[in-house]
Write an enzyme that holds these catalytic residues in place. Structure first.
Site, mmCIF file in Angstrom:
data_model
loop_
_atom_site.group_PDB
_atom_site.id
_atom_site.type_symbol
_atom_site.label_atom_id
_atom_site.label_comp_id
_atom_site.label_asym_id
_atom_site.label_seq_id
_atom_site.Cartn_x
_atom_site.Cartn_y
_atom_site.Cartn_z
ATOM 1 C CE LYS A 196 57.618 -89.574 92.557
ATOM 2 N NZ LYS A 196 58.323 -90.811 92.234
ATOM 3 N NE ARG B 34 53.588 -92.056 86.213
ATOM 4 C CZ ARG B 34 53.155 -91.416 87.292
ATOM 5 N NH1 ARG B 34 54.025 -90.827 88.107
ATOM 6 N NH2 ARG B 34 51.870 -91.372 87.582
#
Length: 378
Positions: free
Chosen positions: A315, A350
Site C-alpha cells: 500500500k 491479504r
C-alpha cells in the site's frame, strides 16, 4: 475517573475495549492474562477508551484481573456494552469451511492476491486473457502456503475506474472454473452482485467485498441466497475519489463504529453473523495518519467478535514512509505490516508476496510455539 466521566455525559458516551499488554505466555499468570480470540496471543491489560460525538474524552489502562469490576463500575448502557466486548475479545473464532479446505482461524493465515486485470502490478500483465496462467499462479501461491487465493477482475486502487460487470465476469470466471477441482480455497474480490453470483457458481467459496455489500442491492441478496462467507471492508467514498481529502473524527474509532453498524445491518437482513469477517480497509479513503492510527490500534477490532482481515500489502503507506518507494520495492514494508497484524491477533493477512510473508509468519509462529511450550529446556 473514566466511569464518572461517562456517567456525566450519559447515553451518548461510548466505551471501547482494546487488548494490550501482550505477554509471551500465560504460565504463572493465573487470572492476570486472557487469551485473545482463541488464538496464539495473551493480553494482560485493556485500554478502555470513552468517546462521544466530540471524540475521545477519557481513557484508562485496566488490568484484566480488574476488568469485571471496571465493567460493573460503568453506568448503563456502557456496562453491558463493555461486557459484550469482553466476551467477544476472548471467544474463539470458528474455522472457515471453503470447499474441500478448512481454514483454521486460531493462527494467522495468508490470503494470496491474484489480480486478473490489465493494469495489475502484482501478478504480471496478461493474466486477464490467460486463465491457465492465472490458475497456475494461484496454485503456486497455494503451494507456497496461502490458505486462500483472492481473485479479482477489477482494480480498486485509488483513482481506478469502474469495470463493467460483463468484463469482470469474463476475467474471473474462466480462472475459477479452471481451479474448481484443485482443492484450493478461493475468494472472489468484487463489490458487484452479478460478479459474486457468477464467481460462486464457477467455484469461489468466499466473497471479499471492498464495499461491504453496499455497492448494489444485489450484493446483499447474493450473500443471503448463497450463504457464502463474506468479508465486510470499511471504505470511505469510492476508488475514483476516496483519497480526495478523507476526514475522520477519530480514524480508529470511526472505522470501528462503521463496521459495527454495517455488521448489525447485514445480520438484520438475514446473513448469519458467524459467516462474516471484517477488514478495516487500509488505504480506502484514508490518508497516511489515518492508516497508521488504525494499524497501531488493530487489536480493537477483536471486540467486534469476528475474524479480522488485513490488506496492507504494497500500500501507499509503505511508500510514504520509505522515500516514495514504488510498488515493486515495498516487500520489506509489507512484511513489517503483516507481522504488526500477527502481533495484534489478525487472523487473515491479504498479501501479494505469499512465499516471503509465509516465511516471516513461520518464524513468528516458531517463537510463539516456543513461548507457549512450558517446561522444556534447551
Amino acid at each position: 475517573m473514566i466511569s464518572a466521566e461517562i456517567a456525566r455525559r450519559g447515553r451518548s458516551a461510548r466505551i471501547y475495549l482494546r487488548p494490550t499488554g501482550f505477554v509471551d505466555a500465560p504460565f504463572g499468570y493465573d487470572g492476570q492474562a486472557l487469551r485473545l480470540a482463541g488464538g496464539l496471543l495473551w493480553f494482560s491489560m485493556i485500554e478502555a477508551i470513552a468517546a462521544d460525538e466530540g471524540g475521545r474524552f477519557a481513557s484508562a489502562l485496566v488490568p484484566v484481573e480488574r476488568i469485571e469490576d471496571f465493567a460493573d463500575s460503568l453506568p448503563e448502557p456502557q456496562s453491558s456494552a463493555a461486557r459484550t466486548q469482553l466476551r467477544r475479545l476472548t471467544a474463539a473464532r470458528n474455522a472457515l469451511t471453503l470447499g474441500q479446505r478448512t481454514v483454521r482461524l486460531d493462527q494467522p493465515q495468508v490470503m494470496g492476491i491474484l489480480n486478473v486485470t490489465p493494469d495489475s502490478f502484482s501478478t504480471g500483465k496478461g493474466l486477464e486473457t490467460d486463465p491457465q496462467a492465472a490458475a497456475a499462479a494461484a496454485v503456486a501461491m497455494a503451494e507456497a502456503g496461502a490458505a486462500i487465493i483472492d481473485i479479482g477482475g477489477e482494480s480498486t486502487r485509488p483513482g481506478a475506474k469502474t469495470v463493467w460487470e460483463g468484463d469482470e465476469i469474463a476475467r474471473v470466471k474462466p480462472v475459477l472454473e479452471t481451479l474448481r477441482h484443485s482443492g484450493v480455497a478461493l475468494s472472489i474480490d468484487t463489490r458487484k452482485g452479478q460478479v459474486m453470483e457468477a464467481a460462486l457458481g464457477a467455484g469461489a467459496h468466499l466473497i471479499n467485498d471492498v464495499a461491504a455489500l453496499t455497492w448494489d442491492d444485489e450484493a446483499l441478496a447474493v450473500a443471503l441466497r448463497t450463504q457464502a462467507p463474506v468479508v465486510l471492508m470499511h471504505h470511505q467514498g469510492n476508488p475514483a475519489t476516496m483519497q480526495q481529502d478523507p476526514r475522520y473524527r477519530d480514524a480508529l474509532l470511526d472505522v470501528y463504529d462503521w463496521l459495527e453498524a454495517r455488521i448489525d445491518n447485514v445480520v438484520a437482513a438475514g446473513v448469519a453473523r458467524e459467516r462474516l469477517l471484517v477488514d478495516p480497509g487500509i488505504g480506502f479513503g484514508k490518508n497516511l495518519r489515518h492508516n497508521l492510527q488504525i494499524l497501531n490500534g488493530l487489536s480493537l477490532f477483536h471486540a467486534l467478535g469476528l475474524p479480522i482481515v488485513l490488506g496492507a500489502s504494497r500500500k501507499r503507506t509503505i511508500g510514504a514512509l520509505s522515500n516514495e518507494a514504488q510498488v515493486e520495492q515495498r516487500l520489506g514494508g509489507s512484511i513489517a505490516l503483516a507481522l504488526k497484524g500477527a502481533a495484534q491477533g489478525v487472523q487473515m493477512l491479504r498479501v501479494h508476496d505469499v512465499f516471503e510473508t509465509v516465511q516471516a509468519l513461520r518464524i513468528w509462529r516458531g517463537m510463539r510455539d516456543e513461548a507457549l511450550t512450558p517446561g522444556l529446556q534447551g
